[in-house]
Design an enzyme around this catalytic site. Structure first.
Site, PDB file in Angstrom:
ATOM      1  N   GLY A   1     -26.550  25.953 -23.210  1.00 13.60           N
ATOM      2  CA  GLY A   1     -26.600  24.501 -23.017  1.00 13.60           C
ATOM      3  C   GLY A   1     -27.913  23.852 -23.394  1.00 13.60           C
TER       4      GLY A   1
ATOM      5  CG  ASN B   1     -27.362  21.511 -29.028  1.00  8.24           C
ATOM      6  OD1 ASN B   1     -27.928  20.705 -29.772  1.00  8.24           O
ATOM      7  ND2 ASN B   1     -27.212  22.787 -29.338  1.00  8.24           N
TER       8      ASN B   1
ATOM      9  CG  MET C   1     -18.530  30.062 -27.284  1.00  6.84           C
ATOM     10  SD  MET C   1     -19.197  29.507 -28.871  1.00  6.84           S
ATOM     11  CE  MET C   1     -19.032  30.994 -29.821  1.00  6.84           C
ATOM     12  NE  ARG C   2     -11.497  28.908 -23.499  1.00  4.14           N
ATOM     13  CZ  ARG C   2     -10.825  30.048 -23.372  1.00  4.14           C
ATOM     14  NH1 ARG C   2      -9.545  30.102 -23.667  1.00  4.14           N
ATOM     15  NH2 ARG C   2     -11.413  31.133 -22.914  1.00  4.14           N
TER      16      ARG C   2
ATOM     17  CG  ASN D   1     -18.391  21.624 -32.944  1.00  7.00           C
ATOM     18  OD1 ASN D   1     -18.900  22.004 -31.884  1.00  7.00           O
ATOM     19  ND2 ASN D   1     -18.206  22.449 -33.970  1.00  7.00           N
TER      20      ASN D   1
ATOM     21  CG  HIS E   1     -21.159  24.832 -37.757  1.00  2.00           C
ATOM     22  ND1 HIS E   1     -20.452  25.824 -37.108  1.00  2.00           N
ATOM     23  CD2 HIS E   1     -21.553  25.360 -38.941  1.00  2.00           C
ATOM     24  CE1 HIS E   1     -20.425  26.902 -37.878  1.00  2.00           C
ATOM     25  NE2 HIS E   1     -21.079  26.644 -38.994  1.00  2.00           N
TER      26      HIS E   1
HETATM   27  C1  GRF Z   1     -25.581  25.636 -31.140  1.00  2.09           C
HETATM   28  O1  GRF Z   1     -26.375  26.335 -32.046  1.00  2.09           O
HETATM   29  C2  GRF Z   1     -24.453  24.932 -31.843  1.00  2.09           C
HETATM   30  O2  GRF Z   1     -24.733  24.641 -33.176  1.00  2.09           O
HETATM   31  C3  GRF Z   1     -23.296  25.909 -31.760  1.00  2.09           C
HETATM   32  O3  GRF Z   1     -23.473  26.562 -30.539  1.00  2.09           O
HETATM   33  C4  GRF Z   1     -24.843  26.573 -30.188  1.00  2.09           C
HETATM   34  C5  GRF Z   1     -24.939  26.127 -28.762  1.00  2.09           C
HETATM   35  O4  GRF Z   1     -26.216  26.322 -28.241  1.00  2.09           O
HETATM   36  N1  GRF Z   1     -22.046  25.220 -31.873  1.00  2.09           N
HETATM   37  P1  GRF Z   1     -26.613  25.741 -26.838  1.00  2.09           P
HETATM   38  O5  GRF Z   1     -25.634  26.310 -25.808  1.00  2.09           O
HETATM   39  O6  GRF Z   1     -26.551  24.258 -26.913  1.00  2.09           O
HETATM   40  O7  GRF Z   1     -28.000  26.243 -26.601  1.00  2.09           O
END
Ligand code: GRF
Length: 204
Positions: A11, A13, A89-90, A106, A108
């Site tokens: 988390g 982000n 992840m789903r 999303n 990526h």
């Molecule tokens: C990020 O690198 C994002 O691009 C990918 O999953 C990761 C999540 O990281 N979809 P975090 O849980 O926000 O640290």
């Protein structure tokens, strides 16, 4: 605007979104953080910041539809206008995505359409690209394929490892995601087919 952030892991982000809201760079309210993983650190971050942390165990449901109906119930209860996927992840089904068309974002860790999938940073490094980056896109009915909202490049350095490259990608992600969310909230994203027109930004 009420947003919901879906996470399965650390988390970081989510934390960037929380910090941007605190610093008033982002005018949103996180109604709840949802996880499919009981031990996701993202849930701890939510609790530490007085945000409702919702764990919905997919194992409890007989079908994906029933699981997603439970999520939809929460979204409706909180009047959520945007779903922010941050390491969730789903894969969300067509059924779900259709109900929230162009209202699910999303992030990526590569420049899509290059290197989709779960190991994007590693794949880019193994391929030997000189530049990779970050993509923020709307979610459509396929994985890592929806209309691109923002992208930002990250140079690959000679001695990069998965970890060092990921660290620089994360830094970019943490700046870009709050920006993309604010653009959505300001009504500045027009989706025309595959193209997202960002109003107020010249394309030249
Ligand atoms: C990020 O690198 C994002 O691009 C990918 O999953 C990761 C999540 O990281 N979809 P975090 O849980 O926000 O640290």
């Amino acid at each position: 605007m009420n947003i919901a952030v879906f996470c399965s892991g650390k988390g970081t982000n989510l934390q960037a979104v929380i910090d941007a809201i605190k610093q008033k760079r982002l005018k949103a309210r996180i109604s709840f953080v949802l996880s499919d993983n009981k031990s996701a650190y993202a849930l701890v971050r939510a609790i530490k910041n007085n945000i409702p942390a919702v764990f919905i165990d997919p194992e409890r449901f007989k079908s994906r539809k029933l699981y997603e109906d439970e999520i939809i119930k929460h979204l409706k209860n909180h009047n959520v206008g945007l779903i922010v996927l941050a390491g969730f992840m789903r894969v969300l089904s067509k059924y779900f995505v259709r109900q929230y068309k162009n209202r699910i974002m999303n992030i990526h860790p590569a420049l899509l359409p290059s290197f989709p999938g779960r190991c994007a940073v590693r794949d880019a490094l193994r391929y030997g690209v000189k530049v990779t980056g970050v993509t923020i896109h709307f979610v459509d009915e396929r994985v890592d394929s929806g209309p691109v909202i923002l992208q930002s490049a990250v140079k690959v350095l000679t001695n990069d490892t998965d970890e060092t490259l990921l660290e620089r990608i994360h830094k970019k992600e943490h700046i870009l995601y709050p920006e993309a969310i604010q653009l959505f909230i300001d009504g500045r994203l027009d989706v025309k087919g595959r193209e997202v027109i960002v109003r107020g930004v010249s394309s030249g």
